[in-house]
Motif scaffolding. Sequence first.
Motif, PDB file in Angstrom:
ATOM      1  N   LYS A 161      13.191  46.267  45.871  1.00 35.42           N
ATOM      2  CA  LYS A 161      14.463  46.981  45.840  1.00 35.42           C
ATOM      3  C   LYS A 161      15.388  46.556  44.706  1.00 35.42           C
ATOM      4  O   LYS A 161      16.251  47.316  44.314  1.00 35.42           O
ATOM      5  N   ASN A 162      15.151  45.375  44.134  1.00 41.78           N
ATOM      6  CA  ASN A 162      16.007  45.037  42.979  1.00 41.78           C
ATOM      7  C   ASN A 162      15.494  45.585  41.657  1.00 41.78           C
ATOM      8  O   ASN A 162      16.006  45.212  40.604  1.00 41.78           O
ATOM      9  N   GLY A 163      14.459  46.445  41.691  1.00 43.59           N
ATOM     10  CA  GLY A 163      13.977  47.057  40.451  1.00 43.59           C
ATOM     11  C   GLY A 163      13.480  46.018  39.473  1.00 43.59           C
ATOM     12  O   GLY A 163      12.577  45.256  39.802  1.00 43.59           O
ATOM     13  N   PHE A 164      14.086  45.954  38.278  1.00 42.02           N
ATOM     14  CA  PHE A 164      13.611  45.007  37.268  1.00 42.02           C
ATOM     15  C   PHE A 164      14.371  43.670  37.332  1.00 42.02           C
ATOM     16  O   PHE A 164      14.237  42.832  36.473  1.00 42.02           O
ATOM     17  N   ASN A 165      15.199  43.484  38.384  1.00 42.01           N
ATOM     18  CA  ASN A 165      15.888  42.195  38.516  1.00 42.01           C
ATOM     19  C   ASN A 165      14.951  41.178  39.165  1.00 42.01           C
ATOM     20  O   ASN A 165      14.142  41.538  40.017  1.00 42.01           O
ATOM     21  N   PRO A 166      15.061  39.906  38.777  1.00 45.95           N
ATOM     22  CA  PRO A 166      14.112  38.899  39.270  1.00 45.95           C
ATOM     23  C   PRO A 166      14.069  38.796  40.795  1.00 45.95           C
ATOM     24  O   PRO A 166      15.106  38.862  41.461  1.00 45.95           O
ATOM     25  N   ALA A 188       0.927  42.477  46.950  1.00 45.39           N
ATOM     26  CA  ALA A 188       0.062  43.532  46.420  1.00 45.39           C
ATOM     27  C   ALA A 188       0.239  43.666  44.909  1.00 45.39           C
ATOM     28  O   ALA A 188       0.403  44.760  44.374  1.00 45.39           O
ATOM     29  N   ALA A 189       0.208  42.540  44.229  1.00 48.28           N
ATOM     30  CA  ALA A 189       0.376  42.541  42.767  1.00 48.28           C
ATOM     31  C   ALA A 189      -0.266  41.275  42.198  1.00 48.28           C
ATOM     32  O   ALA A 189      -0.386  40.274  42.914  1.00 48.28           O
ATOM     33  N   ALA A 237       5.307  39.347  38.690  1.00 44.39           N
ATOM     34  CA  ALA A 237       4.285  40.029  39.484  1.00 44.39           C
ATOM     35  C   ALA A 237       4.005  41.342  38.764  1.00 44.39           C
ATOM     36  O   ALA A 237       4.921  41.938  38.187  1.00 44.39           O
ATOM     37  N   CYS A 238       2.752  41.802  38.774  1.00 43.11           N
ATOM     38  CA  CYS A 238       2.471  43.069  38.085  1.00 43.11           C
ATOM     39  C   CYS A 238       1.456  43.901  38.850  1.00 43.11           C
ATOM     40  O   CYS A 238       0.527  43.377  39.451  1.00 43.11           O
ATOM     41  N   GLY A 239       1.665  45.204  38.814  1.00 39.34           N
ATOM     42  CA  GLY A 239       0.766  46.127  39.495  1.00 39.34           C
ATOM     43  C   GLY A 239       1.279  47.544  39.317  1.00 39.34           C
ATOM     44  O   GLY A 239       2.369  47.744  38.784  1.00 39.34           O
ATOM     45  N   THR A 240       0.505  48.516  39.786  1.00 36.13           N
ATOM     46  CA  THR A 240       0.924  49.916  39.645  1.00 36.13           C
ATOM     47  C   THR A 240       2.264  50.135  40.337  1.00 36.13           C
ATOM     48  O   THR A 240       3.191  50.710  39.761  1.00 36.13           O
ATOM     49  N   ALA A 241       2.375  49.681  41.575  1.00 39.02           N
ATOM     50  CA  ALA A 241       3.624  49.853  42.313  1.00 39.02           C
ATOM     51  C   ALA A 241       4.691  48.911  41.772  1.00 39.02           C
ATOM     52  O   ALA A 241       5.828  49.324  41.524  1.00 39.02           O
ATOM     53  N   ALA A 242       4.340  47.660  41.558  1.00 39.67           N
ATOM     54  CA  ALA A 242       5.315  46.634  41.149  1.00 39.67           C
ATOM     55  C   ALA A 242       5.687  46.749  39.663  1.00 39.67           C
ATOM     56  O   ALA A 242       6.691  46.193  39.236  1.00 39.67           O
ATOM     57  N   VAL A 243       4.889  47.453  38.873  1.00 41.49           N
ATOM     58  CA  VAL A 243       4.981  47.513  37.404  1.00 41.49           C
ATOM     59  C   VAL A 243       4.996  46.073  36.890  1.00 41.49           C
ATOM     60  O   VAL A 243       3.964  45.402  36.927  1.00 41.49           O
ATOM     61  N   CYS A 244       6.138  45.581  36.487  1.00 36.67           N
ATOM     62  CA  CYS A 244       6.289  44.206  36.037  1.00 36.67           C
ATOM     63  C   CYS A 244       7.556  43.765  36.753  1.00 36.67           C
ATOM     64  O   CYS A 244       8.630  44.274  36.464  1.00 36.67           O
ATOM     65  N   LEU A 289       7.179  43.226  27.332  1.00 35.53           N
ATOM     66  CA  LEU A 289       5.925  43.788  27.860  1.00 35.53           C
ATOM     67  C   LEU A 289       6.210  44.985  28.765  1.00 35.53           C
ATOM     68  O   LEU A 289       5.535  46.016  28.691  1.00 35.53           O
ATOM     69  N   TYR A 290       7.231  44.862  29.601  1.00 35.68           N
ATOM     70  CA  TYR A 290       7.621  45.936  30.519  1.00 35.68           C
ATOM     71  C   TYR A 290       8.007  47.192  29.720  1.00 35.68           C
ATOM     72  O   TYR A 290       7.542  48.294  30.013  1.00 35.68           O
ATOM     73  N   ASN A 291       8.833  46.984  28.697  1.00 34.46           N
ATOM     74  CA  ASN A 291       9.284  48.135  27.895  1.00 34.46           C
ATOM     75  C   ASN A 291       8.131  48.811  27.172  1.00 34.46           C
ATOM     76  O   ASN A 291       8.075  50.030  27.070  1.00 34.46           O
TER      77      ASN A 291
END
Length: 343
Positions: free
Chosen positions: A159-164, A224-225, A281-288, A318-320
Amino acid sequence: MKETNLEWEKLSFSYVPTDFNVRCTYKDGKWGEIEVSDSEYVPMHIAAACLHYGQESFEGLKAFRGKDGKVRVFRMEENAKRFIRSAEGISMQPMPVELFCEMVRKVVKLNERFIPPYGTGASLYIRPLEIGISPQIGVSPAKEYMVVMLVTPVGPYFKNGFNPIKVCMSREYDRVAPKGTGSIKIGGNYAASLNAGQKAHELGYSVMLYIDPKEKKYLDECGAANFFAIKDNTYITPHSESILPSITNKSLVQLAEDLGLKVERRHIPIDELETFEECSACGTAAVCSPIGQIDDIDNGKTYRFGEEGKAGKITTELYNKLRGIQYGEEPDTHGWCEIIDFD
Ligand code: PLP
Ligand code: COI
């Protein structure tokens, strides 16, 4: 008609009904035609193998509406290949790569109005699954299988999106066995992870970071990442046979190399956490999803990374890059996206 007035920017990672799903059945030794359904239900025999003995696998991939208005699906052949490995890992009939890709194209096209507009940060999540559907009371594989693909528009997984995020780890919870099914994507692994996930949430963490189930010495993966860390201009990610080989991680490894970083795929001892500059953490759902803090709840030890509340520099880069390729803002130099043809 299903809901169309969706607030795209406010979507979370949850199920929103769409117009159609596609299905394909394996019977009498062959895969049938792709069928289109507007039902959200699967009629099932009460003795179906998936219900009793867990013959179920799934995938997760995304379609993105790009800056140029085109719709891109990210690395679907990789998902198709993993879908085959998962099927083989639990004695199910594997679906050929081309049939998998045809189903993906079809289900995306049929639900075009649910592909979130460019600029909303949302995407269309594609969820293929395979189940053993013929009756089976003795413990052995089904004879008939069904693949269903549904889609649903999604926003951020955390829920915090790209925040740690804050994660915890504990030696009390294993997701999978050392020589078990961790490297394939089957429902049973996720059932086995639910208590750990609940525990993490109860304690106020986003997710559980799993430790290797054999020696309890190394980092494995993050809910799941997958997990990766950055130090000394190096991208470090676990080498382990009990984690799912993530397509996002594989892509980030390539992007890290493109950025001139070294890459190490190896065991990561827990103590090494002290030396990391960035973790994610990285994954399709989690992205980065940058990790700001990891708490070892068995001994009260805390590891912190970077500036509080801020994603690290390399993780952000990397995310961008990854998002840029998926949304058609950056050249797709590795040929990862397929543009869906709506004509
Ligand atoms: N690890 C697990 C256990 C997962 O469920 C996922 C999600 O698919 C991942 C890692 C990330 O894999 P991918 O990047 O292929 O989505
Ligand atoms: C994905 O990242 O696609 C996943 O499958 C994660 C999950 C929601 C199980």
